[in-house]
Design a protein around this motif. Structure first.
Motif, mmCIF file in Angstrom:
data_model
loop_
_atom_site.group_PDB
_atom_site.id
_atom_site.type_symbol
_atom_site.label_atom_id
_atom_site.label_comp_id
_atom_site.label_asym_id
_atom_site.label_seq_id
_atom_site.Cartn_x
_atom_site.Cartn_y
_atom_site.Cartn_z
ATOM 1 N N ASP A 3 -14.072 7.824 -49.528
ATOM 2 C CA ASP A 3 -14.672 8.965 -48.841
ATOM 3 C C ASP A 3 -13.914 9.291 -47.557
ATOM 4 O O ASP A 3 -14.167 8.711 -46.502
ATOM 5 N N THR A 18 -14.177 11.871 -45.846
ATOM 6 C CA THR A 18 -14.966 12.667 -44.901
ATOM 7 C C THR A 18 -15.610 11.747 -43.870
ATOM 8 O O THR A 18 -16.211 12.227 -42.911
ATOM 9 N N ASP A 19 -15.492 10.447 -44.046
ATOM 10 C CA ASP A 19 -16.027 9.439 -43.130
ATOM 11 C C ASP A 19 -14.927 9.052 -42.146
ATOM 12 O O ASP A 19 -13.881 8.522 -42.548
ATOM 13 N N LYS A 75 -12.626 11.689 -52.002
ATOM 14 C CA LYS A 75 -13.402 12.821 -51.484
ATOM 15 C C LYS A 75 -12.815 13.232 -50.143
ATOM 16 O O LYS A 75 -12.542 12.388 -49.285
ATOM 17 N N TYR A 129 -13.080 16.822 -54.583
ATOM 18 C CA TYR A 129 -13.038 15.498 -55.183
ATOM 19 C C TYR A 129 -11.784 15.407 -56.057
ATOM 20 O O TYR A 129 -11.513 16.291 -56.853
#
Length: 162
Positions: A49, A51-52, A108, A144
């Protein structure tokens, strides 16, 4: 879905966009004949991820370590590695770091589309202090990247002819 997209990272199966209009625009702009727009579901259990922010920092540190090792072993690559874009960095991480290849099936990330038309649904009136302010926006889209076919299910044939 876009096959073999190097923007996020090379992928075995494709890049999945949550928004149909993005797929349509990219298909129109693309010269790739294999570009198809599909409808389906994605299993995100084994997802990297990006987006983290904490995960991004970790991946960035890993990239710095890998880049320095590659430059030490192959000094002729220094210029291209120092100028590598995100897709190439992720490709090299997945190529050289076995745990990434084995543990992550999906990447992502969020992409910002600054030319997205504004919606009057999201209007903000600042009191002069815009610091630390969060805005809801339509400019950011989640993407994704499917690295294996195992994470995809219930996909239909092409749903839109463009």
């Amino acid at each position: 879905m876009k096959k073999e997209d190097g923007w996020v990272a090379e992928c075995t199966f494709g890049t999945i966009f949550q928004m149909l209009n993005i797929g349509i625009r990219i298909k129109k702009d693309s010269k790739a004949e294999e570009f198809k727009i599909l409808k389906g579901n994605l299993i995100i259990e084994n997802m990297l991820d990006l987006t983290d922010l904490d995960i991004c920092k970790s991946v960035s540190l890993l990239w710095d370590f890998l880049k320095n090792k590659l430059i030490k072993d192959h000094p002729e690559l220094e210029n291209s590695l120092n100028k590598a874009e995100s897709g190439k960095k992720l490709n090299l991480i997945f190529l050289h770091i076995e745990t990434y290849k084995l543990n992550y099936e999906v990447i992502k990330c969020a992409a910002r589309y600054p030319k997205t038309p504004k919606s009057n649904l999201f209007e903000y009136h600042f009191d002069g202090n815009k610091n630390n302010f969060c805005e809801v926006t339509t400019e950011n889209k989640i993407i994704y990247n499917a690295k294996t076919e195992k994470c995809l299910f219930e996909f239909s044939e092409e749903i839109i002819e463009v």
